[in-house]
Design a protein around this motif. Sequence first.
Motif, PDB file in Angstrom:
ATOM      1  N   LEU A  10       0.835  -1.188   0.000  1.00 13.91           N
ATOM      2  CA  LEU A  10       0.000   0.000   0.000  1.00 13.91           C
ATOM      3  C   LEU A  10       0.873   1.243   0.000  1.00 13.91           C
ATOM      4  N   ALA A  11       0.647   2.135  -0.932  1.00 16.06           N
ATOM      5  CA  ALA A  11       1.329   3.427  -0.940  1.00 16.06           C
ATOM      6  C   ALA A  11       0.493   4.421  -0.155  1.00 16.06           C
ATOM      7  N   ALA A  12       1.155   5.213   0.693  1.00 15.85           N
ATOM      8  CA  ALA A  12       0.449   6.135   1.577  1.00 15.85           C
ATOM      9  C   ALA A  12       1.258   7.421   1.745  1.00 15.85           C
ATOM     10  N   PRO A  13       0.593   8.496   2.170  1.00 15.70           N
ATOM     11  CA  PRO A  13       1.323   9.749   2.411  1.00 15.70           C
ATOM     12  C   PRO A  13       2.382   9.582   3.489  1.00 15.70           C
ATOM     13  N   ALA A  14       3.455  10.341   3.351  1.00 16.90           N
ATOM     14  CA  ALA A  14       4.487  10.357   4.384  1.00 16.90           C
ATOM     15  C   ALA A  14       3.935  10.985   5.656  1.00 16.90           C
ATOM     16  N   LEU A  15       4.565  10.685   6.771  1.00 19.91           N
ATOM     17  CA  LEU A  15       4.094  11.102   8.086  1.00 19.91           C
ATOM     18  C   LEU A  15       4.793  12.375   8.554  1.00 19.91           C
ATOM     19  N   VAL A  16       4.097  13.113   9.409  1.00 24.21           N
ATOM     20  CA  VAL A  16       4.615  14.364   9.962  1.00 24.21           C
ATOM     21  C   VAL A  16       4.326  14.372  11.457  1.00 24.21           C
ATOM     22  N   ASP A  17       5.342  14.636  12.262  1.00 21.29           N
ATOM     23  CA  ASP A  17       5.181  14.729  13.715  1.00 21.29           C
ATOM     24  C   ASP A  17       5.064  16.212  14.062  1.00 21.29           C
ATOM     25  N   ALA A  18       3.855  16.637  14.437  1.00 16.81           N
ATOM     26  CA  ALA A  18       3.585  18.061  14.619  1.00 16.81           C
ATOM     27  C   ALA A  18       3.969  18.596  15.986  1.00 16.81           C
ATOM     28  N   HIS A  19       4.449  17.709  16.900  1.00 18.11           N
ATOM     29  CA  HIS A  19       4.782  18.186  18.253  1.00 18.11           C
ATOM     30  C   HIS A  19       5.641  17.130  18.938  1.00 18.11           C
ATOM     31  N   ILE A  20       6.960  17.384  19.024  1.00 12.01           N
ATOM     32  CA  ILE A  20       7.875  16.412  19.617  1.00 12.01           C
ATOM     33  C   ILE A  20       8.983  17.159  20.348  1.00 12.01           C
ATOM     34  N   HIS A  21       9.595  16.508  21.344  1.00 17.15           N
ATOM     35  CA  HIS A  21      10.658  17.096  22.172  1.00 17.15           C
ATOM     36  C   HIS A  21      11.924  16.243  22.065  1.00 17.15           C
ATOM     37  N   PRO A  22      12.689  16.351  20.992  1.00 15.88           N
ATOM     38  CA  PRO A  22      13.841  15.457  20.820  1.00 15.88           C
ATOM     39  C   PRO A  22      15.009  15.742  21.740  1.00 15.88           C
ATOM     40  N   ASP A  23      15.077  16.936  22.330  1.00 16.26           N
ATOM     41  CA  ASP A  23      16.200  17.220  23.228  1.00 16.26           C
ATOM     42  C   ASP A  23      16.065  16.515  24.568  1.00 16.26           C
ATOM     43  N   LYS A  24      14.865  16.049  24.902  1.00 17.78           N
ATOM     44  CA  LYS A  24      14.620  15.422  26.197  1.00 17.78           C
ATOM     45  C   LYS A  24      14.738  13.902  26.163  1.00 17.78           C
ATOM     46  N   THR A  25      14.804  13.318  24.974  1.00 19.20           N
ATOM     47  CA  THR A  25      14.680  11.868  24.841  1.00 19.20           C
ATOM     48  C   THR A  25      15.860  11.114  25.441  1.00 19.20           C
ATOM     49  N   THR A  26      15.576   9.874  25.852  1.00 20.32           N
ATOM     50  CA  THR A  26      16.643   8.941  26.242  1.00 20.32           C
ATOM     51  C   THR A  26      16.843   7.878  25.164  1.00 20.32           C
ATOM     52  N   TRP A  27      16.277   8.085  24.000  1.00 23.96           N
ATOM     53  CA  TRP A  27      16.315   7.073  22.944  1.00 23.96           C
ATOM     54  C   TRP A  27      17.758   6.668  22.636  1.00 23.96           C
ATOM     55  N   MET A  75       8.984  17.287  11.089  1.00 22.03           N
ATOM     56  CA  MET A  75       8.529  17.398  12.468  1.00 22.03           C
ATOM     57  C   MET A  75       8.712  18.826  12.960  1.00 22.03           C
ATOM     58  N   ARG A  76       7.878  19.169  13.939  1.00 22.46           N
ATOM     59  CA  ARG A  76       8.051  20.419  14.669  1.00 22.46           C
ATOM     60  C   ARG A  76       8.591  20.054  16.042  1.00 22.46           C
ATOM     61  N   ALA A  77       9.831  20.442  16.290  1.00 21.62           N
ATOM     62  CA  ALA A  77      10.557  20.045  17.497  1.00 21.62           C
ATOM     63  C   ALA A  77      10.578  21.190  18.498  1.00 21.62           C
ATOM     64  N   HIS A  78      10.002  20.952  19.660  1.00 23.88           N
ATOM     65  CA  HIS A  78      10.036  21.929  20.753  1.00 23.88           C
ATOM     66  C   HIS A  78      11.290  21.664  21.566  1.00 23.88           C
ATOM     67  N   VAL A  79      12.140  22.673  21.678  1.00 24.97           N
ATOM     68  CA  VAL A  79      13.456  22.505  22.289  1.00 24.97           C
ATOM     69  C   VAL A  79      13.624  23.522  23.411  1.00 24.97           C
ATOM     70  N   ASP A  80      14.032  23.024  24.582  1.00 25.67           N
ATOM     71  CA  ASP A  80      14.132  23.876  25.763  1.00 25.67           C
ATOM     72  C   ASP A  80      15.141  25.006  25.575  1.00 25.67           C
ATOM     73  N   VAL A  81      14.701  26.194  25.957  1.00 24.45           N
ATOM     74  CA  VAL A  81      15.560  27.372  26.030  1.00 24.45           C
ATOM     75  C   VAL A  81      15.315  27.997  27.391  1.00 24.45           C
ATOM     76  N   ALA A  82      16.369  28.266  28.129  1.00 24.11           N
ATOM     77  CA  ALA A  82      16.216  28.829  29.470  1.00 24.11           C
ATOM     78  C   ALA A  82      17.522  29.476  29.892  1.00 24.11           C
ATOM     79  N   SER A  83      17.456  30.264  30.958  1.00 26.07           N
ATOM     80  CA  SER A  83      18.647  30.951  31.420  1.00 26.07           C
ATOM     81  C   SER A  83      19.733  29.966  31.842  1.00 26.07           C
ATOM     82  N   HIS A  84      19.352  28.809  32.405  1.00 22.21           N
ATOM     83  CA  HIS A  84      20.366  27.856  32.873  1.00 22.21           C
ATOM     84  C   HIS A  84      20.814  26.898  31.768  1.00 22.21           C
ATOM     85  N   ILE A  85      20.128  26.901  30.627  1.00 26.61           N
ATOM     86  CA  ILE A  85      20.490  26.042  29.489  1.00 26.61           C
ATOM     87  C   ILE A  85      21.136  26.861  28.388  1.00 26.61           C
ATOM     88  N   GLY A  86      20.696  28.090  28.261  1.00 22.13           N
ATOM     89  CA  GLY A  86      21.107  28.896  27.131  1.00 22.13           C
ATOM     90  C   GLY A  86      20.461  28.379  25.861  1.00 22.13           C
TER      91      GLY A  86
END
Length: 350
Positions: A10-27, A75-86
């Motif tokens: 079956l041919a199907a549309p490619a997938l899109v991840d609209a909200h993910i946090h890759p900087d936090k993962t332990t993968w 994908m749309r990746a939400h990545v932490d930004v903060a004073s202690h992370i820069g």
Amino acid sequence: MTTPVSGPSLAAPALVDAHIHPDKTTWGTPWQSRKPAQTLAELIQNDRDAEFDTSTEERAHALLSNAVANGTLAMRAHVDVASHIGVDNVVAVRAAADRLAPFLTVQIVAFPQFGLLTNSGTLEMMRESLNVGADLVGGIDPAGVDGDVEGHLDAVFGLAGEAGRDVDIHLHDGGDVGLMQIREIARRTVGLGMQGRVTIGHAFAACDTSLPRLRETLDRVAEAGVWLTTCALGPDPVPDLDLFEQHGVRLALGSDGVRDSWSPFGTGSMVDRAHLLGYRTGALTDADLERCYRLASTAGGELLGVPDLARWAGPGFDTRLEFEANSIAQLVVDRPAPRRVIRRGVNYTG
């Protein structure tokens, strides 16, 4: 949505991840046990306390690579930004994403996880992040985290206007307070002429059909062209998909955190996520299951503004996935990995 090709393929549309946090993962790292947490504040503190043996870039790259192998091409990746992370996490995730180009398109949201107004120096780091790899301006619970709806949104929309960027705001706040913030975001979107350029992630209040002003709020969201994203996580609220469609609300699906300090669950596969959305929303018919796949694919492509992922031109389209399945409905239930991942005519081989 799709047309079966020869045999069980079956041919199907490619997938899109609209909200993910890759900087936090332990993968890709050894198993890590999670601490108990009952509140958002406790979950955020777990983020602060998290320790890793490998770099953010390497962990993010491991997760992103697995996502591409499972058919996610943007994908749309939400990545932490903060004073202690820069801005270190933004730089790291951008580097990980660049290693997978051109197969994977990544939009990075500068995300003030630890507070924007309450965490001194974070707004300046958000501004800097837009110069080193972030694409959008993020926000989080103006009432629940920062305790200042007007001030928080002034800062988010002000920075977006200054830099000419789009906005994507996390909103866990529920009840009438959550709905009020959704309406205020919609009002500002229209007032600033940003229709189609603002997203609210989670929007738990919009999932509560008991709230008297829900339908009015959904109409405001639709009129403002504000997108909502959902992740079908554990006990979190999920949208009434029929109600959203009735009100013309645009919705896309994401993974949120994948095996991070908040949760041991997640795979980075958007077929898995479509399955979870179908399960959580009581999908029964083929049409219900196909809708879940659409929210995990072309709807996300439309949100991100990626032309080859926002449309589907049939099984001969040069950006497509090929599955061992007889229908979209079956693959959402069975959750196979794609046999082939093809973007712009090129087969992904890892």
